[in-house]
Design a protein around this motif. Structure first.
Motif, mmCIF file in Angstrom:
data_model
loop_
_atom_site.group_PDB
_atom_site.id
_atom_site.type_symbol
_atom_site.label_atom_id
_atom_site.label_comp_id
_atom_site.label_asym_id
_atom_site.label_seq_id
_atom_site.Cartn_x
_atom_site.Cartn_y
_atom_site.Cartn_z
ATOM 1 N N ILE A 1 12.457 -11.511 -42.848
ATOM 2 C CA ILE A 1 12.265 -12.857 -43.385
ATOM 3 C C ILE A 1 13.590 -13.272 -44.005
ATOM 4 O O ILE A 1 14.159 -12.527 -44.808
ATOM 5 C CB ILE A 1 11.187 -12.885 -44.494
ATOM 6 C CG1 ILE A 1 9.910 -12.170 -44.055
ATOM 7 C CG2 ILE A 1 10.886 -14.320 -44.907
ATOM 8 C CD1 ILE A 1 8.930 -11.928 -45.205
ATOM 9 N N LEU B 1 16.786 -8.870 -43.408
ATOM 10 C CA LEU B 1 17.289 -10.133 -42.854
ATOM 11 C C LEU B 1 17.569 -11.092 -44.010
ATOM 12 O O LEU B 1 16.728 -11.262 -44.905
ATOM 13 C CB LEU B 1 16.229 -10.728 -41.918
ATOM 14 C CG LEU B 1 16.692 -11.823 -40.955
ATOM 15 C CD1 LEU B 1 17.638 -11.239 -39.893
ATOM 16 C CD2 LEU B 1 15.490 -12.462 -40.260
ATOM 17 N N GLU C 1 9.724 -5.791 -45.634
ATOM 18 C CA GLU C 1 10.876 -6.678 -45.823
ATOM 19 C C GLU C 1 10.515 -7.829 -46.769
ATOM 20 O O GLU C 1 9.396 -8.359 -46.723
ATOM 21 C CB GLU C 1 11.328 -7.230 -44.459
ATOM 22 C CG GLU C 1 12.838 -7.268 -44.309
ATOM 23 C CD GLU C 1 13.464 -8.542 -44.867
ATOM 24 O OE1 GLU C 1 14.489 -8.458 -45.564
ATOM 25 O OE2 GLU C 1 12.926 -9.637 -44.615
ATOM 26 N N LEU C 2 11.477 -8.211 -47.608
ATOM 27 C CA LEU C 2 11.212 -9.165 -48.689
ATOM 28 C C LEU C 2 12.163 -10.358 -48.610
ATOM 29 O O LEU C 2 13.248 -10.263 -48.051
ATOM 30 C CB LEU C 2 11.415 -8.490 -50.045
ATOM 31 C CG LEU C 2 10.619 -7.223 -50.329
ATOM 32 C CD1 LEU C 2 11.092 -6.608 -51.644
ATOM 33 C CD2 LEU C 2 9.125 -7.512 -50.395
ATOM 34 N N GLU C 3 11.741 -11.470 -49.207
ATOM 35 C CA GLU C 3 12.631 -12.620 -49.347
ATOM 36 C C GLU C 3 12.165 -13.455 -50.533
ATOM 37 O O GLU C 3 10.959 -13.714 -50.683
ATOM 38 C CB GLU C 3 12.604 -13.476 -48.075
ATOM 39 C CG GLU C 3 13.665 -14.560 -48.038
ATOM 40 C CD GLU C 3 15.098 -14.022 -47.905
ATOM 41 O OE1 GLU C 3 15.295 -12.919 -47.370
ATOM 42 O OE2 GLU C 3 16.018 -14.726 -48.364
HETATM 43 CA CA LIG Z 1 14.916 -10.802 -46.324
#
Ligand SMILES: [Ca+2]
Length: 272
Positions: free
Chosen positions: A244, A63, A191-193
């Motif tokens: 995220i 995302l 998932e990373l941000e």
């Molecule tokens: Ca992300």
């Protein structure tokens, strides 16, 4: 004869020596890792600012928020996709469906390109951000889980406690960090941000996000996102928290989950 006696004594004494060393190391390790003997990692809570609709059929794996739109990567064989999504309505404005042999994973935006990982195929895809035209493929040796871009490097998770740094032009590996908190390695990074110079990471099968210092891999705070979905939301099947996105322009933070009916804009709240 004396050499034989020495050797005999050494081998008899070796288990005792090794045992002593082992106990000494364990005590020291316990001292380092015990939360009681190190600075405890603060646990943040959250406030919900807005709730938006989210496609219940989207098995969210990546995302990103950019240029007023959400970009979403979804998983599962035969259902994996790359999407441009309208935040306010959850409507899918544009979609690229991956060939059915690929299980889509995290996505990141670098300039006018979108990078998408696949789970166990060791192949990443690079698309034109506007047309979703497939421009390039690249390979990596690990599984592919989450990915984000800090403006200089791509950062990629593989389900372990390792974050891999990749060159955004060549996709060659240029470094890595091990993520840990006061209990030891933090595995299941998903998932990373990148948010204001820190890395936010969903931890698979938990309601928690780790906030990670990119220089050291140290978890500087946990965000406990338990309770986002209501009982009503859970009457139909939902999977885990994952997804995220951060809007740098307005400093809005968005989170959702796999097959979740809602996407949340939240503010994280440090303990008092
Ligand atoms: Ca992300």
């Amino acid at each position: 004869m004396s050499e034989l006696i020495f050797a005999n004594r050494f081998f008899k004494a070796a288990p005792v020596l090794l045992g002593t060393v082992f106990v000494f190391c364990c005590l020291n390790l316990q001292g380092c890792l015990s939360p009681g003997n190190s600075n405890p990692v603060p646990v943040y809570t959250y406030n919900i600012t807005n709730i938006y609709p989210h496609d219940r059929n989207a098995f969210t794996q990546g995302l990103v928020f950019e240029d007023g739109f959400l970009y979403e990567g979804t998983g599962l064989y035969g259902q994996s996709s790359l999407r441009r999504v309208e935040l306010e309505t959850g409507d899918v404005l544009q979609i690229y469906e991956l060939p059915e042999q690929f299980f889509g994973e995290g996505i990141a935006i670098c300039g006018n390109k979108i990078v998408q990982l696949t789970w166990q195929s060791h192949i990443g895809f690079v698309y034109d951000k506007n047309s979703f035209e497939l421009l390039q493929e690249f390979n990596y040796s690990t599984e592919g889980w989450g990915i984000t871009y800090d403006g200089e490097r791509l950062m990629m998770s593989d389900g372990t406690s390792t974050l891999h740094f990749l060159d955004p032009q060549t996709f060659e590996k240029i470094g890595e960090i091990q993520v840990f908190d006061s209990y030891g390695p933090v595995t299941g990074l998903n998932e990373l941000e990148c948010v204001r110079g820190q890395i936010y990471a969903n931890v698979w099968q938990t309601d928690r996000i780790a906030i990670i210092a990119p220089e050291t891999g140290r978890v500087i705070a946990w965000v406990d996102l338990g309770g986002l979905l209501t009982e009503e939301d859970r009457r139909q099947p939902v999977d885990v928290l994952n997804g995220i996105a951060y809007d740098t322009g307005t400093e809005r933070l968005f989170v959702t989950g796999k097959l979740w009916p809602k996407l949340f804009e939240i503010k994280v709240v440090p303990p008092e």
